[in-house]
Design a protein around this motif. Structure first.
Motif, PDB file in Angstrom:
ATOM      1  N   ASN A  74      -8.796   5.622  -2.427  1.00  0.00           N
ATOM      2  CA  ASN A  74      -9.061   4.579  -1.447  1.00  0.00           C
ATOM      3  C   ASN A  74      -7.791   3.770  -1.221  1.00  0.00           C
ATOM      4  O   ASN A  74      -6.959   3.615  -2.110  1.00  0.00           O
ATOM      5  CB  ASN A  74     -10.187   3.692  -1.975  1.00  0.00           C
ATOM      6  CG  ASN A  74     -10.644   2.701  -0.939  1.00  0.00           C
ATOM      7  OD1 ASN A  74     -10.098   1.610  -0.840  1.00  0.00           O
ATOM      8  ND2 ASN A  74     -11.623   3.088  -0.158  1.00  0.00           N
ATOM      9  N   VAL A  75      -7.675   3.212  -0.062  1.00  0.00           N
ATOM     10  CA  VAL A  75      -6.479   2.455   0.292  1.00  0.00           C
ATOM     11  C   VAL A  75      -6.373   1.185  -0.559  1.00  0.00           C
ATOM     12  O   VAL A  75      -5.276   0.770  -0.951  1.00  0.00           O
ATOM     13  CB  VAL A  75      -6.460   2.181   1.818  1.00  0.00           C
ATOM     14  CG1 VAL A  75      -7.543   1.198   2.215  1.00  0.00           C
ATOM     15  CG2 VAL A  75      -5.114   1.702   2.278  1.00  0.00           C
ATOM     16  N   ALA A  76      -7.504   0.582  -0.868  1.00  0.00           N
ATOM     17  CA  ALA A  76      -7.480  -0.609  -1.715  1.00  0.00           C
ATOM     18  C   ALA A  76      -7.044  -0.262  -3.128  1.00  0.00           C
ATOM     19  O   ALA A  76      -6.385  -1.056  -3.808  1.00  0.00           O
ATOM     20  CB  ALA A  76      -8.855  -1.272  -1.742  1.00  0.00           C
ATOM     21  N   THR A  77      -7.397   0.936  -3.572  1.00  0.00           N
ATOM     22  CA  THR A  77      -6.956   1.388  -4.892  1.00  0.00           C
ATOM     23  C   THR A  77      -5.439   1.540  -4.903  1.00  0.00           C
ATOM     24  O   THR A  77      -4.782   1.215  -5.898  1.00  0.00           O
ATOM     25  CB  THR A  77      -7.631   2.718  -5.245  1.00  0.00           C
ATOM     26  OG1 THR A  77      -9.017   2.623  -4.931  1.00  0.00           O
ATOM     27  CG2 THR A  77      -7.480   3.044  -6.704  1.00  0.00           C
ATOM     28  N   CYS A  78      -4.868   2.033  -3.799  1.00  0.00           N
ATOM     29  CA  CYS A  78      -3.411   2.172  -3.715  1.00  0.00           C
ATOM     30  C   CYS A  78      -2.739   0.819  -3.856  1.00  0.00           C
ATOM     31  O   CYS A  78      -1.716   0.682  -4.545  1.00  0.00           O
ATOM     32  CB  CYS A  78      -3.012   2.785  -2.371  1.00  0.00           C
ATOM     33  SG  CYS A  78      -3.540   4.470  -2.187  1.00  0.00           S
ATOM     34  N   PHE A  79      -3.334  -0.174  -3.214  1.00  0.00           N
ATOM     35  CA  PHE A  79      -2.776  -1.515  -3.332  1.00  0.00           C
ATOM     36  C   PHE A  79      -2.850  -1.987  -4.785  1.00  0.00           C
ATOM     37  O   PHE A  79      -1.879  -2.539  -5.319  1.00  0.00           O
ATOM     38  CB  PHE A  79      -3.530  -2.483  -2.416  1.00  0.00           C
ATOM     39  CG  PHE A  79      -3.070  -3.898  -2.562  1.00  0.00           C
ATOM     40  CD1 PHE A  79      -1.869  -4.315  -1.994  1.00  0.00           C
ATOM     41  CD2 PHE A  79      -3.816  -4.826  -3.271  1.00  0.00           C
ATOM     42  CE1 PHE A  79      -1.427  -5.616  -2.148  1.00  0.00           C
ATOM     43  CE2 PHE A  79      -3.368  -6.122  -3.431  1.00  0.00           C
ATOM     44  CZ  PHE A  79      -2.170  -6.529  -2.874  1.00  0.00           C
ATOM     45  N   ALA A  80      -3.989  -1.755  -5.411  1.00  0.00           N
ATOM     46  CA  ALA A  80      -4.158  -2.185  -6.812  1.00  0.00           C
ATOM     47  C   ALA A  80      -3.162  -1.467  -7.715  1.00  0.00           C
ATOM     48  O   ALA A  80      -2.631  -2.053  -8.657  1.00  0.00           O
ATOM     49  CB  ALA A  80      -5.585  -1.912  -7.270  1.00  0.00           C
ATOM     50  N   ILE A  81      -2.885  -0.199  -7.406  1.00  0.00           N
ATOM     51  CA  ILE A  81      -1.940   0.564  -8.230  1.00  0.00           C
ATOM     52  C   ILE A  81      -0.541  -0.028  -8.095  1.00  0.00           C
ATOM     53  O   ILE A  81       0.167  -0.224  -9.090  1.00  0.00           O
ATOM     54  CB  ILE A  81      -1.965   2.056  -7.822  1.00  0.00           C
ATOM     55  CG1 ILE A  81      -3.276   2.696  -8.269  1.00  0.00           C
ATOM     56  CG2 ILE A  81      -0.779   2.794  -8.426  1.00  0.00           C
ATOM     57  CD1 ILE A  81      -3.496   4.085  -7.729  1.00  0.00           C
ATOM     58  N   SER A  82      -0.140  -0.341  -6.877  1.00  0.00           N
ATOM     59  CA  SER A  82       1.198  -0.897  -6.705  1.00  0.00           C
ATOM     60  C   SER A  82       1.289  -2.255  -7.387  1.00  0.00           C
ATOM     61  O   SER A  82       2.297  -2.582  -8.017  1.00  0.00           O
ATOM     62  CB  SER A  82       1.551  -0.981  -5.225  1.00  0.00           C
ATOM     63  OG  SER A  82       1.172  -2.208  -4.675  1.00  0.00           O
ATOM     64  N   ASP A  83       0.254  -3.047  -7.273  1.00  0.00           N
ATOM     65  CA  ASP A  83       0.202  -4.346  -7.949  1.00  0.00           C
ATOM     66  C   ASP A  83       0.348  -4.174  -9.455  1.00  0.00           C
ATOM     67  O   ASP A  83       1.065  -4.933 -10.107  1.00  0.00           O
ATOM     68  CB  ASP A  83      -1.157  -5.007  -7.665  1.00  0.00           C
ATOM     69  CG  ASP A  83      -0.963  -6.362  -6.981  1.00  0.00           C
ATOM     70  OD1 ASP A  83       0.176  -6.653  -6.565  1.00  0.00           O
ATOM     71  OD2 ASP A  83      -1.955  -7.091  -6.842  1.00  0.00           O
TER      72      ASP A  83
ATOM     73  N   ILE B 218       0.843  -1.195   0.000  1.00  0.00           N
ATOM     74  CA  ILE B 218       0.000   0.000   0.000  1.00  0.00           C
ATOM     75  C   ILE B 218       0.880   1.248   0.000  1.00  0.00           C
ATOM     76  O   ILE B 218       0.631   2.207  -0.755  1.00  0.00           O
ATOM     77  CB  ILE B 218      -0.949  -0.027   1.220  1.00  0.00           C
ATOM     78  CG1 ILE B 218      -2.004  -1.109   1.016  1.00  0.00           C
ATOM     79  CG2 ILE B 218      -1.610   1.343   1.404  1.00  0.00           C
ATOM     80  CD1 ILE B 218      -2.816  -1.405   2.256  1.00  0.00           C
ATOM     81  N   VAL B 219       1.918   1.226   0.810  1.00  0.00           N
ATOM     82  CA  VAL B 219       2.806   2.396   0.859  1.00  0.00           C
ATOM     83  C   VAL B 219       3.514   2.576  -0.492  1.00  0.00           C
ATOM     84  O   VAL B 219       3.703   3.707  -0.954  1.00  0.00           O
ATOM     85  CB  VAL B 219       3.795   2.271   2.037  1.00  0.00           C
ATOM     86  CG1 VAL B 219       4.836   3.388   1.975  1.00  0.00           C
ATOM     87  CG2 VAL B 219       3.050   2.329   3.356  1.00  0.00           C
ATOM     88  N   ASP B 220       3.858   1.460  -1.157  1.00  0.00           N
ATOM     89  CA  ASP B 220       4.415   1.566  -2.511  1.00  0.00           C
ATOM     90  C   ASP B 220       3.428   2.264  -3.444  1.00  0.00           C
ATOM     91  O   ASP B 220       3.817   3.127  -4.245  1.00  0.00           O
ATOM     92  CB  ASP B 220       4.733   0.173  -3.067  1.00  0.00           C
ATOM     93  CG  ASP B 220       6.057  -0.355  -2.545  1.00  0.00           C
ATOM     94  OD1 ASP B 220       6.845   0.485  -2.048  1.00  0.00           O
ATOM     95  OD2 ASP B 220       6.277  -1.577  -2.599  1.00  0.00           O
ATOM     96  N   GLY B 221       2.173   1.847  -3.327  1.00  0.00           N
ATOM     97  CA  GLY B 221       1.133   2.472  -4.149  1.00  0.00           C
ATOM     98  C   GLY B 221       1.024   3.959  -3.868  1.00  0.00           C
ATOM     99  O   GLY B 221       0.877   4.778  -4.788  1.00  0.00           O
ATOM    100  N   ILE B 222       1.133   4.307  -2.591  1.00  0.00           N
ATOM    101  CA  ILE B 222       1.064   5.725  -2.226  1.00  0.00           C
ATOM    102  C   ILE B 222       2.257   6.470  -2.818  1.00  0.00           C
ATOM    103  O   ILE B 222       2.128   7.592  -3.328  1.00  0.00           O
ATOM    104  CB  ILE B 222       1.010   5.887  -0.682  1.00  0.00           C
ATOM    105  CG1 ILE B 222      -0.276   5.270  -0.145  1.00  0.00           C
ATOM    106  CG2 ILE B 222       1.100   7.357  -0.298  1.00  0.00           C
ATOM    107  CD1 ILE B 222      -0.332   5.157   1.364  1.00  0.00           C
ATOM    108  N   LYS B 223       3.429   5.818  -2.791  1.00  0.00           N
ATOM    109  CA  LYS B 223       4.629   6.459  -3.357  1.00  0.00           C
ATOM    110  C   LYS B 223       4.453   6.693  -4.854  1.00  0.00           C
ATOM    111  O   LYS B 223       4.893   7.718  -5.396  1.00  0.00           O
ATOM    112  CB  LYS B 223       5.845   5.561  -3.126  1.00  0.00           C
ATOM    113  CG  LYS B 223       6.409   5.638  -1.719  1.00  0.00           C
ATOM    114  CD  LYS B 223       7.625   4.714  -1.653  1.00  0.00           C
ATOM    115  CE  LYS B 223       8.093   4.497  -0.218  1.00  0.00           C
ATOM    116  NZ  LYS B 223       8.947   3.286  -0.137  1.00  0.00           N
ATOM    117  N   ILE B 224       3.829   5.706  -5.518  1.00  0.00           N
ATOM    118  CA  ILE B 224       3.592   5.868  -6.964  1.00  0.00           C
ATOM    119  C   ILE B 224       2.668   7.067  -7.210  1.00  0.00           C
ATOM    120  O   ILE B 224       2.933   7.920  -8.070  1.00  0.00           O
ATOM    121  CB  ILE B 224       2.996   4.579  -7.565  1.00  0.00           C
ATOM    122  CG1 ILE B 224       4.028   3.446  -7.513  1.00  0.00           C
ATOM    123  CG2 ILE B 224       2.536   4.809  -9.006  1.00  0.00           C
ATOM    124  CD1 ILE B 224       3.463   2.070  -7.771  1.00  0.00           C
TER     125      ILE B 224
END
Lengths: 189, 683
Positions: free
Chosen positions: B275-284, B193-199
């Motif tokens: 959304n936090v789940a979106t951040c996860f999806a983005i990092s994925d 999630i933090v990776d997604g936030i960084k992106i």
């Protein structure tokens, strides 16, 4: 003497206001009859002619000139109510002759549909369509532009092979109406 | 701006109006880890799983698809693609019930799972910091990511904004009761999630990143704080639990104190919420090249024996998920009874406040489904009871106390019932976020939010109808105009055609010699002939000298003919047949012959021949003229002629020849169908 002054003063005032009113009537002159535009805006614009007038605008003009307000079948009660509000007259029940056909169960708006294998390409429906919603050429199959069709019914009668029928529009997510009866009220304790 | 950051750093936050504190019910699932499910047999993928438009199909029935393969595409920016969640075969593309309160069917792809779960080729990105902004946005768009919190707004549009973003807010509030999907995702996947936030930070370059999380998730808070402790820019904001903190505008208000204007997006205020789940999806998607094909779904409710969060592939039917979690309901058998449109035990998709009952358990999980709630009857009796317990409004005002949008729910309700759309707009109905807080607190059990939903749908419908009416009017007017133009053009054409006809008629008669002017010409000829006769009757030499040579010869011919006739009559005994013919037919005919070509050529020829023969004989005999069996008409004509012709047989002969020639000419004329000669003669 006093009387003369009074008459003079009053006469002057009358002349002044007269001039003012005369000027205003020219300066703020309104072209056309605004009530017709307002009535036209209330009508459903199906251009179906069921009121006996060739289109919504002519009916609006007729209503402005004292025609009965209850002749618009596609508009139904709602439109009558709105027109009554606008004109400050009593709401009338919809005219029997102009009542929409409620025999079908579906209350979804209908559009015309051409059974294409039966179409002989006579172009009669194209001439009847008030909104140019039928596409085709002589001896070519015709088809309806569903998005433009107002469901006015006018193309059904002229068809010599009875290949046009009115079908309800499909219900989609976009035009679906919430139905209170369908939804159980969810409440957590 | 500075003061806001100062305040946030001190852990002081703002408040939004209203809000409720319903029982959390999160403990049911919060303690169990997210479970990996075995592959279902079949997946049902609706083509449209988000706001916007559906893409165009890239596959057909029978195609083999690999895990992660794109199944739709579209050039429309509001459309995001759908991917195959696992490998298998497309078994059907047809309409099927989708996750929508209407229970309507939409086009879905059916994938028969082959169980091998074979991936398509993937490109794993080692270092996303080397990617350009546009590359990342393209990856997000290609991965089909749409907001996973609720509405499903396409993410690549939300992040593709101009600079000057002050705050990136990560919505981890998860305020609705029962739902723990984001909570567990944060516990288990905080690094991703933090990776997604960084992106997101790399694309949006916000001044500050705030993670809004409610204080009822201590494990998730700890995990996030752990993962972000070296990042100065990110601040985990622990917020008091209150529903609906997770609403976009409410979260912005709590964290920054800013209010977003009605009808505008937070972007206009320099704020982006994800959304936090979106951040996860983005990092994925960006790092592992995994498109959005799975999500965490909370399966909860007292009707389940093993409530749990699961990783569900998109397209998994709800019935399969319920099976996996032990959906034991005392009345679950009842649903097999045909004729009942709604299964007896209610299954709710989404949370208890904003979710909707699903009418068919074949409904698949989509990108926005975060929770499947199967309550027991004791837990939520109202869900089992289709009859509304609604009573009249007592005007207690509790609804307006709790409304997070500061609307007047009670007023709205009355206007909604009266279908007064104008009033509803004035009361800002469209600022309602459908949170259901008003219905929750209502002592009269009025399902307020349902009334608003109905009213919103009606107003949208009305707007569409208005647009359509406007269009119909425009088309009608255009048609009327066109028909008018056509009519004018037609009249113009007719006028022109008439004028042209007139012109050609005049022209032709001037030329002399067409069928149209034949009548006029004939009249003229008759007149001319009469005039000539008159003159001849009075004094012949004068007339003949005055007349044109043509006419003279004509007259002469007529005279000759008449003479010949008379002679023939004299010779009645010699040629009775010819004589008879002459007598019966010629009185009018022979006179007219030369001028008005009424008689047929044969007659003319015969007459000429007879005339010639007669003339010959007459000259031989020199016999006097005896009028015998002559009609009165003929007499008139011939009487005047006697003087000139009788004595001179030579002349008579010449005349006969002329007559013959004329007769021949006539024959030719007839053949050519051209009365020109006559015309010429008359003129």
């Amino acid at each position: 003497m006093n009387i003369l002054i009074a008459i003079l003063v009053l006469g002057l005032i009358a002349a002044l206001f007269g001039a003012l009113l005369g000027y205003a009537s020219i300066r703020f002159h309104v072209e056309g009859d605004p009530i017709v535009e307002q009535l036209d805006a209330l009508l459903p614009q199906t251009q179906c002619g069921q009121c006996g007038y060739p289109g919504c605008k002519p009916y609006a003009e007729a209503v402005a000139n004292g025609e009965a307000i209850n002749k618009c079948a596609p508009g139904g009660e709602d439109t009558i109510k709105k027109i009554a509000d606008l004109l400050g007259v009593d709401v009338q029940p919809i005219d029997e002759n102009h009542e929409a056909d409620d025999s079908s169960q579906s209350n979804r708006p209908k559009v015309a549909f051409i059974i294409e294998e039966d179409c002989i390409g006579c172009t009669k429906c194209i001439q009847a369509c008030p909104v140019d919603a039928i596409l085709g050429a002589a001896k070519q199959m015709h088809t309806i532009l569903i998005d433009e069709c107002t469901g006015c019914d006018l193309c059904v009668a002229p068809c010599p092979v009875d290949c046009i029928e009115m079908r309800p529009t499909p219900e989609t997510i976009q035009n679906w109406q919430w139905d209170l009866n369908k939804i159980a009220v969810k409440q957590i304790d | 701006m500075e003061s806001i950051i100062e305040r946030i750093k001190q852990g002081k936050f703002w408040h939004f109006h209203g809000g409720i504190h319903p029982p959390q019910q999160k403990a049911i699932t919060a303690e169990n880890p997210i479970k990996q499910l075995s592959l279902p047999k079949q997946l049902i993928l609706p083509l449209q799983q988000h706001i916007g438009r559906q893409g165009d199909l890239l596959v057909v029935v029978g195609d083999k698809v690999l895990k992660g393969q794109a199944l739709t595409q579209s050039s429309n920016p509001m459309a995001v693609p759908v991917h195959a969640p696992t490998s298998g075969t497309i078994s059907a593309i047809k309409k099927s019930v989708i996750a929508h309160p209407s229970g309507l069917s939409e086009l879905c792809l059916f994938i028969d799972v082959d169980g091998e779960d074979t991936w398509r080729k993937r490109e794993i990105c080692q270092d996303f910091t080397k990617l350009s902004q546009q590359q990342i946005i393209n990856k997000i768009a290609d991965a089909g990511i749409a907001g996973m919190g609720g509405a499903g707004f396409p993410t690549h549009i939300k992040v593709n904004t101009k600079p000057n973003i002050n705050f990136l807010i990560i919505n981890a509030a998860e305020c609705e009761p029962y739902i723990t999907a984001d909570d567990l995702l944060m516990c288990e996947q905080s690094t991703a999630i933090v990776d997604g936030i960084k992106i997101l930070d790399q694309i949006l370059t916000p001044a500050f990143i705030l993670i809004g999380i409610e204080d009822n998730k201590p494990r998730a808070i700890k995990a996030l704080q752990q993962a972000t402790k070296h990042i100065e820019k990110i601040k985990v904001c622990v917020l008091p639990t209150k529903y609906p903190t997770g609403g976009e505008k409410q979260l912005i208000k709590i964290l920054t104190g800013k209010e977003i204007n009605s009808g505008t997006l937070p972007v206009s205020s320099g704020i982006v919420v994800q959304n936090v789940a979106t951040c996860f999806a983005i990092s994925d998607a960006v790092i592992n090249d995994i498109p959005l094909i799975r999500r965490v779904v909370t399966l909860t409710g007292r009707a389940l024996s093993k409530p749990q969060n699961v990783w569900a592939l998109l397209g998994t039917p709800v019935s399969y998920l319920l099976e996996q979690t032990g959906f034991t309901n005392e009345i679950s058998e009842k649903k097999s009874i045909a004729g009942s449109p709604q299964p007896s035990p209610p299954v709710i998709m989404g949370g208890p406040l904003m979710g909707f009952s699903i009418l068919n358990e074949q409904v698949p999980v989509v990108k926005t489904s975060n929770c499947i709630l199967a309550p027991s009857k004791a837990e939520m009796p109202s869900a089992f009871d289709n009859n509304s317990n609604e009573v009249d409004c007592i005007r207690c005002g509790q609804c307006s106390d709790v409304c997070p949008s500061q609307l007047l729910p009670q007023e709205l309700q009355w206007s909604a019932k009266a279908k007064d759309h104008q009033q509803l707009n004035q009361l800002n109905l469209f600022d309602c976020i459908d949170c259901g807080a008003c219905a929750y607190v209502c002592p009269s059990q009025i399902p307020l939010v349902q009334y608003y939903r109905i009213a919103k749908a009606e107003i949208r419908q009305q707007q569409q109808l208005d647009i359509k009416a406007e269009k119909a009017k425009a088309r009608f007017e255009a048609r009327k105009f066109r028909l008018g133009q056509e009519k004018i053009a037609r009249e113009e054409k007719h006028k022109k055609a008439a004028a042209a006809r007139k012109a050609t008629m005049n022209e032709k008669s001037a030329d002399g010699g067409t069928a149209s002017s034949a009548v006029a010409a004939a009249l003229a000829r008759v007149k001319a002939k009469k005039a000539a006769q008159k003159i001849k009757n009075s004094n012949e030499p004068l007339a003949s000298s005055n007349e044109v040579t043509d006419e003279k010869s004509q007259v002469k011919a007529a005279i000759a003919r008449a003479k010949a006739k008379r002679l023939a009559k004299e010779k009645g005994t010699e040629s009775p047949v010819a004589n008879n013919k002459e007598q019966t037919k010629t009185p009018a005919v022979t006179n007219n012959k030369t001028q008005s070509n009424v008689v047929d050529d044969k007659k003319a020829r015969i007459a000429a021949a007879v005339a010639k023969a007669k003339a010959k004989k007459a000259s031989e005999k020199q016999s006097p003229v005896v009028e015998n069996n002559v009609s009165s008409e003929q007499e008139q004509v011939t009487a005047s002629e006697n003087t000139t012709t009788e004595a001179k047989d030579k002349k008579a002969r010449i005349a006969a020849a002329v007559a013959k020639a004329k007769a021949k000419l006539k024959v030719m004329d007839k053949a050519q169908q051209a009365p020109t000669t006559n015309n010429e003669k008359s003129t």
